[in-house]
Motif scaffolding. Sequence first.
Motif, PDB file in Angstrom:
ATOM      1  N   THR A   1       0.907  -1.097  -0.266  1.00 43.74           N
ATOM      2  CA  THR A   1      -0.150  -0.020   0.268  1.00 43.74           C
ATOM      3  C   THR A   1       0.900   1.409   0.013  1.00 43.74           C
ATOM      4  O   THR A   1       1.959   1.184   0.620  1.00 43.74           O
ATOM      5  CB  THR A   1      -0.962   0.056   1.185  1.00 43.74           C
ATOM      6  N   GLN A   2       0.214   2.331  -0.664  1.00 43.50           N
ATOM      7  CA  GLN A   2       1.033   3.586  -0.620  1.00 43.50           C
ATOM      8  C   GLN A   2       0.517   4.504   0.622  1.00 43.50           C
ATOM      9  O   GLN A   2       0.752   5.664   0.363  1.00 43.50           O
ATOM     10  CB  GLN A   2       0.868   4.296  -1.999  1.00 43.50           C
ATOM     11  N   ILE A   3      -0.362   3.884   1.114  1.00 45.48           N
ATOM     12  CA  ILE A   3      -0.691   4.794   2.442  1.00 45.48           C
ATOM     13  C   ILE A   3      -0.036   5.062   3.292  1.00 45.48           C
ATOM     14  O   ILE A   3       0.919   4.212   3.857  1.00 45.48           O
ATOM     15  CB  ILE A   3      -2.120   3.909   3.126  1.00 45.48           C
ATOM     16  N   GLY A   4       0.095   6.235   3.811  1.00 44.33           N
ATOM     17  CA  GLY A   4       1.188   6.816   4.689  1.00 44.33           C
ATOM     18  C   GLY A   4       0.819   6.290   6.246  1.00 44.33           C
ATOM     19  O   GLY A   4      -0.312   6.004   6.566  1.00 44.33           O
ATOM     20  N   ALA A   5       1.895   5.908   6.906  1.00 43.73           N
ATOM     21  CA  ALA A   5       1.564   4.830   8.181  1.00 43.73           C
ATOM     22  C   ALA A   5       2.472   5.594   9.423  1.00 43.73           C
ATOM     23  O   ALA A   5       3.284   6.494   9.268  1.00 43.73           O
ATOM     24  CB  ALA A   5       2.101   3.492   8.080  1.00 43.73           C
ATOM     25  N   CYS A   6       1.936   5.344  10.335  1.00 45.92           N
ATOM     26  CA  CYS A   6       2.593   5.751  11.806  1.00 45.92           C
ATOM     27  C   CYS A   6       2.260   4.616  12.879  1.00 45.92           C
ATOM     28  O   CYS A   6       1.720   3.755  12.563  1.00 45.92           O
ATOM     29  CB  CYS A   6       1.909   6.957  12.382  1.00 45.92           C
ATOM     30  N   ILE A   7       3.177   4.765  13.845  1.00 46.55           N
ATOM     31  CA  ILE A   7       2.963   3.802  15.042  1.00 46.55           C
ATOM     32  C   ILE A   7       2.624   4.551  16.180  1.00 46.55           C
ATOM     33  O   ILE A   7       3.059   5.783  16.562  1.00 46.55           O
ATOM     34  CB  ILE A   7       4.425   3.290  15.355  1.00 46.55           C
ATOM     35  N   TRP A   8       1.758   3.752  17.057  1.00 46.61           N
ATOM     36  CA  TRP A   8       1.273   4.288  18.196  1.00 46.61           C
ATOM     37  C   TRP A   8       1.904   3.406  19.359  1.00 46.61           C
ATOM     38  O   TRP A   8       1.473   2.161  19.293  1.00 46.61           O
ATOM     39  CB  TRP A   8      -0.250   4.461  18.225  1.00 46.61           C
ATOM     40  N   ILE A   9       2.209   4.029  20.347  1.00 48.68           N
ATOM     41  CA  ILE A   9       2.770   3.436  21.444  1.00 48.68           C
ATOM     42  C   ILE A   9       1.857   3.553  22.657  1.00 48.68           C
ATOM     43  O   ILE A   9       1.798   4.757  22.967  1.00 48.68           O
ATOM     44  CB  ILE A   9       4.110   3.600  21.936  1.00 48.68           C
ATOM     45  N   LEU A  10       1.106   2.619  23.225  1.00 45.38           N
ATOM     46  CA  LEU A  10       0.285   2.899  24.254  1.00 45.38           C
ATOM     47  C   LEU A  10       0.955   2.120  25.615  1.00 45.38           C
ATOM     48  O   LEU A  10       1.662   0.813  25.303  1.00 45.38           O
ATOM     49  CB  LEU A  10      -0.990   2.101  24.084  1.00 45.38           C
ATOM     50  N   ASN A  11       0.949   2.686  26.470  1.00 44.29           N
ATOM     51  CA  ASN A  11       1.444   2.340  27.888  1.00 44.29           C
ATOM     52  C   ASN A  11       0.785   2.544  29.101  1.00 44.29           C
ATOM     53  O   ASN A  11       0.461   3.677  29.532  1.00 44.29           O
ATOM     54  CB  ASN A  11       2.784   3.153  27.984  1.00 44.29           C
ATOM     55  N   LYS A  12       0.368   1.236  29.737  1.00 41.84           N
ATOM     56  CA  LYS A  12      -0.620   1.297  31.008  1.00 41.84           C
ATOM     57  C   LYS A  12       0.226   1.838  32.053  1.00 41.84           C
ATOM     58  O   LYS A  12      -0.085   1.990  33.118  1.00 41.84           O
ATOM     59  CB  LYS A  12      -1.282  -0.133  31.152  1.00 41.84           C
ATOM     60  N   LYS A  13       1.831   1.558  32.064  1.00 38.57           N
ATOM     61  CA  LYS A  13       2.497   1.848  33.279  1.00 38.57           C
ATOM     62  C   LYS A  13       3.113   3.298  33.183  1.00 38.57           C
ATOM     63  O   LYS A  13       3.975   3.604  33.945  1.00 38.57           O
ATOM     64  CB  LYS A  13       3.560   0.614  33.648  1.00 38.57           C
ATOM     65  N   LYS A  14       2.659   4.152  32.257  1.00 37.77           N
ATOM     66  CA  LYS A  14       3.272   5.497  32.242  1.00 37.77           C
ATOM     67  C   LYS A  14       3.233   6.243  33.248  1.00 37.77           C
ATOM     68  O   LYS A  14       2.055   6.435  33.999  1.00 37.77           O
ATOM     69  CB  LYS A  14       2.781   5.855  30.784  1.00 37.77           C
ATOM     70  N   THR A  15       4.381   6.895  33.827  1.00 33.05           N
ATOM     71  CA  THR A  15       4.139   7.737  35.035  1.00 33.05           C
ATOM     72  C   THR A  15       4.314   9.259  34.506  1.00 33.05           C
ATOM     73  O   THR A  15       3.789  10.109  34.963  1.00 33.05           O
ATOM     74  CB  THR A  15       5.255   7.554  35.736  1.00 33.05           C
ATOM     75  N   ARG A  16       5.056   9.726  33.272  1.00 34.19           N
ATOM     76  CA  ARG A  16       5.150  10.987  33.216  1.00 34.19           C
ATOM     77  C   ARG A  16       4.125  11.542  32.321  1.00 34.19           C
ATOM     78  O   ARG A  16       3.633  10.933  31.592  1.00 34.19           O
ATOM     79  CB  ARG A  16       6.466  11.315  32.162  1.00 34.19           C
ATOM     80  N   ALA A  17       3.570  12.755  32.443  1.00 37.41           N
ATOM     81  CA  ALA A  17       2.498  13.222  32.197  1.00 37.41           C
ATOM     82  C   ALA A  17       2.658  13.923  30.709  1.00 37.41           C
ATOM     83  O   ALA A  17       2.316  15.038  30.366  1.00 37.41           O
ATOM     84  CB  ALA A  17       1.870  14.157  32.758  1.00 37.41           C
ATOM     85  N   GLU A  18       3.584  13.290  29.710  1.00 34.08           N
ATOM     86  CA  GLU A  18       3.852  14.004  28.411  1.00 34.08           C
ATOM     87  C   GLU A  18       3.892  12.807  27.428  1.00 34.08           C
ATOM     88  O   GLU A  18       3.859  11.751  27.757  1.00 34.08           O
ATOM     89  CB  GLU A  18       5.375  14.453  28.457  1.00 34.08           C
ATOM     90  N   THR A  19       3.835  13.225  26.192  1.00 32.54           N
ATOM     91  CA  THR A  19       3.728  12.367  25.109  1.00 32.54           C
ATOM     92  C   THR A  19       4.806  12.522  24.215  1.00 32.54           C
ATOM     93  O   THR A  19       5.076  13.812  23.929  1.00 32.54           O
ATOM     94  CB  THR A  19       2.442  12.268  24.177  1.00 32.54           C
ATOM     95  N   LEU A  20       5.533  11.469  23.757  1.00 37.27           N
ATOM     96  CA  LEU A  20       6.888  11.842  22.753  1.00 37.27           C
ATOM     97  C   LEU A  20       6.315  11.696  21.431  1.00 37.27           C
ATOM     98  O   LEU A  20       5.698  10.756  20.851  1.00 37.27           O
ATOM     99  CB  LEU A  20       7.738  10.695  23.069  1.00 37.27           C
ATOM    100  N   PHE A  21       6.654  12.656  20.614  1.00 40.15           N
ATOM    101  CA  PHE A  21       6.490  12.734  19.092  1.00 40.15           C
ATOM    102  C   PHE A  21       7.631  12.629  18.354  1.00 40.15           C
ATOM    103  O   PHE A  21       8.782  13.216  18.672  1.00 40.15           O
ATOM    104  CB  PHE A  21       5.696  13.906  18.612  1.00 40.15           C
ATOM    105  N   ILE A  22       7.894  11.599  17.647  1.00 42.72           N
ATOM    106  CA  ILE A  22       8.945  11.532  16.594  1.00 42.72           C
ATOM    107  C   ILE A  22       8.662  11.512  15.262  1.00 42.72           C
ATOM    108  O   ILE A  22       7.843  10.807  14.759  1.00 42.72           O
ATOM    109  CB  ILE A  22       9.583  10.144  16.947  1.00 42.72           C
ATOM    110  N   ASN A  23       9.139  12.365  14.470  1.00 41.12           N
ATOM    111  CA  ASN A  23       9.096  12.450  13.038  1.00 41.12           C
ATOM    112  C   ASN A  23      10.247  11.517  12.362  1.00 41.12           C
ATOM    113  O   ASN A  23      11.280  12.081  12.172  1.00 41.12           O
ATOM    114  CB  ASN A  23       9.109  13.962  12.867  1.00 41.12           C
ATOM    115  N   ALA A  24       9.937  10.483  11.842  1.00 46.47           N
ATOM    116  CA  ALA A  24      10.699   9.778  11.001  1.00 46.47           C
ATOM    117  C   ALA A  24      10.674   9.628   9.633  1.00 46.47           C
ATOM    118  O   ALA A  24      11.245   8.504   9.066  1.00 46.47           O
ATOM    119  CB  ALA A  24      11.116   8.323  11.788  1.00 46.47           C
ATOM    120  N   LYS A  25       9.938  10.627   9.321  1.00 47.97           N
ATOM    121  CA  LYS A  25       9.615  10.433   7.764  1.00 47.97           C
ATOM    122  C   LYS A  25      10.745  10.738   6.900  1.00 47.97           C
ATOM    123  O   LYS A  25      10.563  10.422   5.618  1.00 47.97           O
ATOM    124  CB  LYS A  25       8.559  11.765   7.517  1.00 47.97           C
TER     125      LYS A  25
END
Length: 486
Positions: free
Chosen positions: A353-377
Amino acid sequence: MPLPNSEHMFLQKLDEQLWGSAQKLRQSLDAANYKHVVLTLIFIKFLCDQKEKLSFSFPDNFDWEAIKQYSDQELDDTLTVSSFLDSLLDNLEEENVDLRGVLNRFQTFEVVNSTLKGLINLFNDIDFNSFNNGIDAKDLLGHIYEYFLGEFAIAEGQKGGQYYTPKGVVSLIVEILKPLKGSIYDPAMGSGGFFISSDKFLEENNLSKDIKVFGQESNNTTRKLAVMNMLLHDLSFEFGKGAADTLKNDLFKGEKFNYIMANPPFNSKDWWSSKLSDDTRWIYGVPPKGNANYAWISHILSHLEDNGKAAIVLSNGAMTGTSKEEFAIKYGLITDNFLDCIISLPKQLFKNTQIGACIWILNKKKTRAETLFINAKDLGRMESKVFRVFDPEDISLVADAYWKWANDSGYKDVLGFCKSATLDDIEFHKYALVPGRYVGFNVQEVISEAAINLMFERINKVQGKLDQVVSMCKDTKNVLGEIKNG
């Protein structure tokens, strides 16, 4: 690590030889069916070559030379290579309970004698017992499977190759989750690529196989490939009683897992059933009925242990989903602090497929109240004019950034690449999760030095022209003044 040149050249030559010849023999067979004919026959060759080293019990006539001799005969319609191979598989399954119902039968696909004879002669050149440039027999089989699945994904197109995940993406997810012990679940497992990579991760880090894998697959013939893979790699697995649609018929209802890895079909429209209205998996509300992306997110979150982590490959559209149902699920994930990281992937990684894709990381034991964004394009290397690959250094760059952030050990935002975003940042962007909106861009990287020099050169030329115009205006003014003063 990258393969040494000799190994790379050996595998590249083998790939081209096997695939090119196999395609010539395909004739009118549909790629989705031919795939199973080819891969099952390669599996038989592997078993024949390695039977002294494997724990299976083999019938006396399970021998590659016997298969080759039979196919070389002048055969009519009553004596087919398909029936001969199927009888061998029947005998093999009779003596090995674990293999019963696993191996695809050749008569199912109505393959003519000439095609099977050609494939048998072709695969006769593969010797899983030889040195093969230092490549282990199972690794060689895995490589051939990997390459053929990728090529068949191209041949089948989006419909047939939904389950195929590029090797680089699989490796990146394994490096980010680091499954060390416990349970791994893939609700759209295909041929089990995530499980095999997890097994290799344990071996490469000298860790014991304290892992059990769970998976579900809707395509029965593809499910059989996954079972074969697990048996060859001696992995403990549970794939339910048979093939089933995960969203409509969850075979692991109520069960929780330590790690979940998935590459579900992108943007599936035909997923909804009225019996799903009150499903307990919809923690933040019923997902939109016309697109399954958020149904997969909800399904995976519902199966995650309280200390669990998940990685999901989704289409880029999931990052900007604006329907009220999508917003509710996205808002719940973020405010409950389960959304760990979003990684945007380069284009042209996926062969089906030529559809653009991304990865979502879900974490039930996460402690820090921030989300990391990575641009690997912008990462990866063009392997051909149309396909890109993630090399080990690309995988390390992204995984290292994630783990420095997750462990709070020397992480720093990098303009154009990564950003640790607060809830206020996400609210500012109205809960759109596209990494590019958060990381910004590095002008020095976006605009090359040559381009900057060219820009200033053109500005200087324009400035020179303007100076000439100003000078001419002054001369004209002086002349008009002289005329006026007589």
